[in-house]
Design a protein around this motif. Structure first.
Motif, short mmCIF file in Angstrom:
data_model
loop_
_atom_site.label_atom_id
_atom_site.label_comp_id
_atom_site.label_asym_id
_atom_site.label_seq_id
_atom_site.Cartn_x
_atom_site.Cartn_y
_atom_site.Cartn_z
N ASP A 53 0.93 -1.46 0.56
CA ASP A 53 0.11 0.12 0.02
C ASP A 53 0.98 1.22 0.07
N GLY A 54 1.59 1.35 -1.42
CA GLY A 54 2.40 2.20 -1.16
C GLY A 54 1.87 3.55 -1.53
N ILE A 55 2.95 4.43 -1.42
CA ILE A 55 2.11 6.15 -1.54
C ILE A 55 1.74 6.12 -3.13
N PHE A 56 1.79 5.47 -3.88
CA PHE A 56 1.83 5.24 -5.38
C PHE A 56 0.97 4.31 -6.04
N GLU A 57 -0.30 4.49 -5.75
CA GLU A 57 -1.01 3.22 -6.88
C GLU A 57 -0.77 2.13 -7.59
N GLY A 58 -0.82 0.88 -7.15
CA GLY A 58 0.34 0.40 -7.63
C GLY A 58 1.27 -0.44 -8.30
N VAL A 59 1.78 0.73 -6.77
CA VAL A 59 3.31 0.30 -6.74
C VAL A 59 3.56 -0.16 -5.68
N SER A 60 4.05 -1.00 -5.36
CA SER A 60 5.36 -1.40 -3.47
C SER A 60 6.17 -0.44 -2.97
N THR A 61 6.65 -0.45 -2.10
CA THR A 61 7.69 0.41 -1.67
C THR A 61 8.09 -0.99 -0.96
N HIS A 62 9.26 -0.62 -1.05
CA HIS A 62 10.39 -1.09 0.04
C HIS A 62 12.01 -0.85 0.61
N TYR A 63 11.50 0.10 1.62
CA TYR A 63 12.58 0.89 2.93
C TYR A 63 13.77 0.25 3.03
N VAL A 64 14.86 0.07 3.05
CA VAL A 64 15.95 -0.65 3.98
C VAL A 64 16.22 0.52 5.14
N ASN A 65 15.10 0.10 6.13
CA ASN A 65 15.30 1.25 7.60
C ASN A 65 15.96 1.16 8.25
N HIS A 66 17.27 2.10 9.16
CA HIS A 66 18.28 2.14 9.97
C HIS A 66 16.79 2.79 11.04
N GLY A 67 16.59 1.95 12.85
CA GLY A 67 16.55 2.09 13.42
C GLY A 67 17.46 2.75 14.69
N TYR A 68 16.88 3.89 15.29
CA TYR A 68 17.53 4.80 16.04
C TYR A 68 16.75 5.31 16.78
#
Length: 153
Positions: A88-103
């Motif tokens: 459910d990414g910000i663009f309809e029909g486009v998935s989102t993949h985050y490489v997230n750094h937690g602090y």
């Protein structure tokens, strides 16, 4: 700044590098109810993407100022690197993949007047409470599993 058209291409074909701030005060965790996709309507940490040519230190400061309304100068404890995948990414029909750094951002005082551009409301959670809540996104719970804090894992 990158145009929406180009940003959509980036999101469609590349992972995004991001930072989440796990904000705590007195053993409680600050989470905001997201107003945008992805993870809309879930309680989530504050965070954002790292911009091109922006250092992690500058990104953490920008995110803390923009999403929490505070200036940070202390070194934040690194929790780890996580991958977040959203259909459910910000663009309809486009998935989102985050490489997230937690602090971990451990505050000396409780925040009151927090900006509401990204989150409609905020709540201070006990760790066990957030781990049990259906309103808290699983990716937030993963931070505490990594830290081995809260309920039995």
């Amino acid at each position: 700044m990158i145009s929406t058209e180009y940003f959509k291409i980036v999101v469609e074909f590349s992972p995004l590098i991001s930072i989440d701030l796990v904000t705590m005060y007195n053993g409680k965790v600050l989470l905001g109810k997201r107003v945008n996709k992805p993870a809309k309507d879930f309680y989530f940490t504050t965070g954002g993407i790292v911009r091109k040519n922006e250092t992690f230190e500058n990104a953490k400061k920008r995110i803390a100022k923009g999403e929490l309304g505070i200036e940070i100068s202390q070194e934040l404890a690194f929790i780890g690197v996580f991958e977040h995948f959203y259909d459910d990414g910000i663009f309809e029909g486009v998935s989102t993949h985050y490489v997230n750094h937690g602090y971990l951002l451990d505050l000396n005082e409780k925040l009151e007047n927090i900006p509401k551009e990204q989150h409609s409301s905020y709540k201070w959670f006990d760790i066990d409470e957030l781990l049990q809540s259906n309103e808290v996104h699983q990716y937030v719970k993963d931070y505490f599993k990594q830290l081995n804090i809260g309920e039995d894992r």
